[in-house]
Write a protein that holds these residues in place. Structure first.
Motif, PDB file in Angstrom:
ATOM      1  N   VAL A   1       1.035  -1.124  -0.010  1.00 42.44           N
ATOM      2  CA  VAL A   1       0.175  -0.004  -0.132  1.00 42.44           C
ATOM      3  C   VAL A   1       0.901   1.291  -0.108  1.00 42.44           C
ATOM      4  N   TYR A   2       0.851   2.176  -0.784  1.00 43.72           N
ATOM      5  CA  TYR A   2       1.520   3.464  -0.997  1.00 43.72           C
ATOM      6  C   TYR A   2       0.594   4.420  -0.474  1.00 43.72           C
ATOM      7  N   CYS A   3       0.988   5.322   0.391  1.00 43.53           N
ATOM      8  CA  CYS A   3       0.427   6.249   1.277  1.00 43.53           C
ATOM      9  C   CYS A   3       1.117   7.623   1.473  1.00 43.53           C
ATOM     10  N   ILE A   4       0.356   8.646   1.552  1.00 43.88           N
ATOM     11  CA  ILE A   4       0.816   9.843   1.785  1.00 43.88           C
ATOM     12  C   ILE A   4       0.072  10.497   3.021  1.00 43.88           C
ATOM     13  N   ARG A   5       0.553  10.728   3.987  1.00 47.29           N
ATOM     14  CA  ARG A   5      -0.010  11.090   5.422  1.00 47.29           C
ATOM     15  C   ARG A   5       0.008  12.707   5.625  1.00 47.29           C
ATOM     16  N   ALA A   6      -0.439  12.801   6.590  1.00 46.12           N
ATOM     17  CA  ALA A   6      -0.885  14.393   6.797  1.00 46.12           C
ATOM     18  C   ALA A   6       0.443  15.029   7.565  1.00 46.12           C
ATOM     19  N   ILE A   7       0.988  14.665   8.336  1.00 50.10           N
ATOM     20  CA  ILE A   7       2.211  15.306   8.860  1.00 50.10           C
ATOM     21  C   ILE A   7       3.483  15.079   8.196  1.00 50.10           C
ATOM     22  N   PRO A   8       3.936  16.309   7.383  1.00 48.51           N
ATOM     23  CA  PRO A   8       5.237  15.944   6.995  1.00 48.51           C
ATOM     24  C   PRO A   8       6.547  15.612   7.740  1.00 48.51           C
ATOM     25  N   ILE A   9       6.632  14.936   8.448  1.00 44.24           N
ATOM     26  CA  ILE A   9       7.776  14.878   9.381  1.00 44.24           C
ATOM     27  C   ILE A   9       8.634  13.737   9.138  1.00 44.24           C
ATOM     28  N   GLY A  10       8.280  12.828   8.282  1.00 43.27           N
ATOM     29  CA  GLY A  10       9.159  11.649   7.886  1.00 43.27           C
ATOM     30  C   GLY A  10       8.491  10.574   6.977  1.00 43.27           C
ATOM     31  N   GLY A  11       8.734   9.403   7.169  1.00 43.93           N
ATOM     32  CA  GLY A  11       7.912   8.540   6.324  1.00 43.93           C
ATOM     33  C   GLY A  11       8.421   7.124   7.000  1.00 43.93           C
ATOM     34  N   PHE A  12       7.980   6.078   6.392  1.00 43.18           N
ATOM     35  CA  PHE A  12       8.360   4.681   6.755  1.00 43.18           C
ATOM     36  C   PHE A  12       7.874   3.525   5.939  1.00 43.18           C
ATOM     37  N   VAL A  13       8.561   2.452   5.709  1.00 47.96           N
ATOM     38  CA  VAL A  13       8.328   1.395   5.225  1.00 47.96           C
ATOM     39  C   VAL A  13       8.108   0.464   6.223  1.00 47.96           C
ATOM     40  N   SER A  14       6.821  -0.081   6.284  1.00 46.39           N
ATOM     41  CA  SER A  14       6.478  -1.208   7.128  1.00 46.39           C
ATOM     42  C   SER A  14       6.764  -2.274   6.587  1.00 46.39           C
ATOM     43  N   MET A  15       7.604  -3.244   7.171  1.00 44.54           N
ATOM     44  CA  MET A  15       8.132  -4.587   6.640  1.00 44.54           C
ATOM     45  C   MET A  15       7.645  -5.464   7.576  1.00 44.54           C
ATOM     46  N   ALA A  16       7.314  -6.661   6.930  1.00 41.81           N
ATOM     47  CA  ALA A  16       6.848  -7.877   7.674  1.00 41.81           C
ATOM     48  C   ALA A  16       7.875  -8.336   8.647  1.00 41.81           C
ATOM     49  N   GLY A  17       7.334  -8.480  10.120  1.00 38.28           N
ATOM     50  CA  GLY A  17       8.230  -8.822  11.053  1.00 38.28           C
ATOM     51  C   GLY A  17       8.766  -7.863  12.076  1.00 38.28           C
ATOM     52  N   GLU A  18       8.429  -6.646  11.625  1.00 40.21           N
ATOM     53  CA  GLU A  18       8.961  -5.538  12.587  1.00 40.21           C
ATOM     54  C   GLU A  18       7.983  -5.438  13.514  1.00 40.21           C
ATOM     55  N   ASP A  19       6.868  -5.801  13.652  1.00 38.54           N
ATOM     56  CA  ASP A  19       5.872  -6.179  14.824  1.00 38.54           C
ATOM     57  C   ASP A  19       6.128  -7.382  15.343  1.00 38.54           C
ATOM     58  N   PRO A  20       6.435  -7.511  16.734  1.00 37.56           N
ATOM     59  CA  PRO A  20       6.651  -8.616  17.447  1.00 37.56           C
ATOM     60  C   PRO A  20       5.702  -9.645  17.468  1.00 37.56           C
ATOM     61  N   ASP A  21       4.210  -9.105  17.493  1.00 41.28           N
ATOM     62  CA  ASP A  21       3.182  -9.734  17.510  1.00 41.28           C
ATOM     63  C   ASP A  21       2.581 -10.005  15.961  1.00 41.28           C
ATOM     64  N   ILE A  22       3.245 -10.922  15.366  1.00 47.03           N
ATOM     65  CA  ILE A  22       3.031 -10.840  13.821  1.00 47.03           C
ATOM     66  C   ILE A  22       1.409 -11.248  13.558  1.00 47.03           C
ATOM     67  N   ALA A  23       0.912 -12.274  14.535  1.00 48.90           N
ATOM     68  CA  ALA A  23      -0.487 -12.775  14.356  1.00 48.90           C
ATOM     69  C   ALA A  23      -1.406 -11.596  14.758  1.00 48.90           C
ATOM     70  N   LYS A  24      -2.524 -11.572  13.918  1.00 49.35           N
ATOM     71  CA  LYS A  24      -3.332 -10.634  14.196  1.00 49.35           C
ATOM     72  C   LYS A  24      -4.762 -11.204  14.789  1.00 49.35           C
ATOM     73  N   ILE A  25      -4.825 -12.433  14.826  1.00 51.42           N
ATOM     74  CA  ILE A  25      -5.922 -13.375  15.417  1.00 51.42           C
ATOM     75  C   ILE A  25      -5.353 -14.105  16.660  1.00 51.42           C
ATOM     76  N   LYS A  26      -6.243 -14.412  17.251  1.00 46.85           N
ATOM     77  CA  LYS A  26      -6.046 -15.228  18.927  1.00 46.85           C
ATOM     78  C   LYS A  26      -6.800 -16.295  18.850  1.00 46.85           C
ATOM     79  N   ARG A  27      -6.384 -17.301  19.719  1.00 42.78           N
ATOM     80  CA  ARG A  27      -7.391 -18.368  19.873  1.00 42.78           C
ATOM     81  C   ARG A  27      -8.412 -18.033  20.636  1.00 42.78           C
ATOM     82  N   ASN A  28      -9.582 -18.821  20.225  1.00 40.86           N
ATOM     83  CA  ASN A  28     -11.125 -18.491  20.595  1.00 40.86           C
ATOM     84  C   ASN A  28     -11.605 -17.011  20.192  1.00 40.86           C
ATOM     85  N   GLN A  29     -10.904 -16.400  19.203  1.00 42.44           N
ATOM     86  CA  GLN A  29     -11.409 -15.231  18.589  1.00 42.44           C
ATOM     87  C   GLN A  29     -12.517 -15.620  17.415  1.00 42.44           C
ATOM     88  N   ARG A  30     -13.477 -14.831  17.303  1.00 40.55           N
ATOM     89  CA  ARG A  30     -14.564 -14.822  16.238  1.00 40.55           C
ATOM     90  C   ARG A  30     -13.835 -14.276  15.154  1.00 40.55           C
TER      91      ARG A  30
END
Length: 536
Positions: free
Chosen positions: A56-85
């Motif tokens: 996803v390519y994005c332009i955001r509101a505050i011009p103070i930098g930018g980022f490339v969101s890479m897989a694995g940077e977030d320690p909690d990779i899974a977005k679902i949990k057991r018993n979640q609907r």
């Protein structure tokens, strides 16, 4: 209209620097096979975004930098949990989409998660083990490019281990981190080379390239291609000029009187005597050709004097301010200093120049002028010059000779880039060694915008020079070994290389988060100081 041009110039400079920096990360992440969720310019709320491929390519509101969101940077990779609907879209016995919200229009399988593996670290198939609304349990495989859907407009591709940052070998990860700054240095180098090709690379020899019309040098007969042999300030010994930078050094020492210039022209030595103009860099004003008066000859666009309303032709009749300089305690003890025509302490530009050279630490000055027979008083914030000699300089209207040579341009481009990087070292040294320099003197986006206006007003080549300077600075600052910066991430990679084991990702994540919060607090503080400094 000018303000719109300045806004566009600011977005051009900062936007290009950020895009190039993030592209350096992005291209090397892609080469390493790392999944890049988002390529974003700016921070805060998204103004515009689109998806191409898996990013996803994005332009955001505050011009103070930018980022490339890479897989694995977030320690909690899974977005679902057991018993979640969750709600699953299944095609050909594979999950293609995982919806985390219920209000979807497609026919989906409502599922309670029993178990899952969406990481596949051992090379196993990805799967979800779930229970449907009828109480039946099922085991279904998940496509490696399946999507999480958080809201109708917010989705993200899942990140199997083999697409994550930590799965790659050490050197590709190192390049991914370091090449953001690397591309900034490359941008600075290319721009400086282009500038040197277009304008000509400045020659080190003290040869005059051009003489400005109606300047002091023009009036005494100096010509292009004259080689300056020596300069002599009134009351001082002659100084031999071996290179062009020697001229600037002598001109900074000017206080009053005439300057004697010896040149070589067509094999003949000629001597000229000239009364220079005085340029006060901390205010942005220049004297008239006649230094026996106190009239302003010109005011630099977007200078502090210009912002407060000083104009060419104004006659300065009184000026005063309180010194900040703790190196000159006798002067500081006097408190408020003032010179004026009324008490005969302000008679000419020499008096004015000598007085202004006492104010080099960003003090405010009260300047009273006579304009069209009426007195007007202005409060003007001076720029911090660090040393007295940097406050003002003599100018005669000559410019350096240039050489349009590709190899010279490349060499000068390298020198200019290294000089821009060196300015960061100088700033860091002053922050540590000079108690008159502090964090309050740093500039953020507001300060950069204000400086961009000055360079934009001087022309496109000047703006390009500023762009290259900013790019080199941002590149180097990002390599400082501080949390949340690229340099901080490089430190963790170096630790991993030494101990042969990666630092726990959660620990590293916490350290970078704390660093990011501290940088945001610094950003707020620096921005506040920028606003106060600019508004005076």
């Amino acid at each position: 209209m000018n303000f719109l041009i300045y806004i566009l110039a600011f977005l051009f400079v900062l936007g290009l620097v950020i895009i190039v920096h993030e592209f350096g990360h992005f291209i090397f992440a892609r080469r390493a096979g790392i999944l890049c969720h988002e390529f974003s310019i700016g921070m805060g709320p998204a103004l515009f975004k689109f998806k191409k491929g898996e990013t996803v390519y994005c332009i955001r509101a505050i011009p103070i930098g930018g980022f490339v969101s890479m897989a694995g940077e977030d320690p909690d990779i899974a977005k679902i949990k057991r018993n979640q609907r969750v709600y699953l879209k299944i095609q050909n016995n594979y999950v293609t989409d995982i919806y985390l919200y219920p209000d979807v229009k497609e026919r989906l399988v409502q599922a309670r998660v029993i178990d899952f593996d969406l990481y596949g670290k051992e090379g196993n198939d990805l799967y979800i083990h779930y229970e449907n609304i009828d109480g039946e349990t099922h085991f279904v495989k998940v496509k490696r490019n399946a999507l999480y859907h958080f809201t109708p407009n917010n989705f993200q591709q899942i990140a199997p281990y083999d697409r994550c940052f930590e799965s790659k070998k050490w050197f590709p990860r190192f390049l991914t981190v370091v090449m953001g700054a690397g591309f900034n240095f490359l941008l600075a180098l290319v721009v400086f080379i282009v500038i040197n090709l277009v304008t000509g690379a400045p020659r080190t020899e003290p040869i005059i390239g051009s003489v400005s019309p109606n300047s002091p040098a023009y009036s005494i007969g100096l010509q292009a291609k004259d080689k300056i042999l020596s300069l002599q300030l009134e009351g001082k010994d002659p100084v031999e000029i071996k290179k062009w930078d020697d001229i600037s050094f002598v001109m900074r020492e000017f206080t009053q009187g005439d300057i004697t210039i010896k040149v070589l022209r067509d094999g003949e030595e000629l001597t000229f005597t000239v009364t220079p103009e005085i340029y006060v860099a901390t205010l942005g004003i220049t004297s008239t050709r006649d230094l026996t008066n106190t009239s302003i000859g010109s005011v630099a666009t977007n200078s502090n004097a210009d912002k407060e309303g000083l104009q060419a032709g104004d006659e300065i009749i009184k000026i005063g301010g309180t010194l900040f300089d703790d190196k000159n305690t006798k002067e500081v003890e006097k408190g408020y200093l003032e010179i004026s025509k009324a008490n005969n302490t302000l008679r000419n530009w020499y008096d004015l120049n000598n007085f202004l050279r006492k104010f080099y630490l960003g003090e405010k000055l009260e300047i009273t002028v006579l304009r069209n027979g009426q007195e007007k008083t202005f409060t003007v914030q001076t720029l911090k010059a660090i040393e007295s000699a940097n406050v003002s300089r003599a100018i005669v209207g000559i410019s350096q000779d240039t050489n349009r040579n590709v190899f010279v341009a490349i060499g000068n481009g390298v020198k200019d880039t290294l000089s821009a990087i060196g300015s960061v070292f100088e700033t860091l040294y002053l922050l540590i060694a000079d108690r008159n320099i502090g964090v309050s003197d740093l500039s953020g986006p507001v300060g950069i915008f204000d400086m961009t206006k000055t360079y934009a007003a001087s022309g496109f080549i000047s703006l390009l020079s500023w762009l290259a300077f900013i790019s080199a600075n941002i590149g180097f600052v990002n390599l400082l070994p501080l949390p949340a910066l690229d340099g901080g991430r490089i430190i963790f990679l170096l630790i991993e290389a030494i101990v042969r084991k990666p630092v726990d990702r959660k620990v590293e994540g916490i350290i970078h988060t704390v660093g990011f919060i501290l940088f945001m607090l610094l950003f707020v503080y620096v921005t506040f100081n920028d606003i106060i400094r600019i508004r005076g």
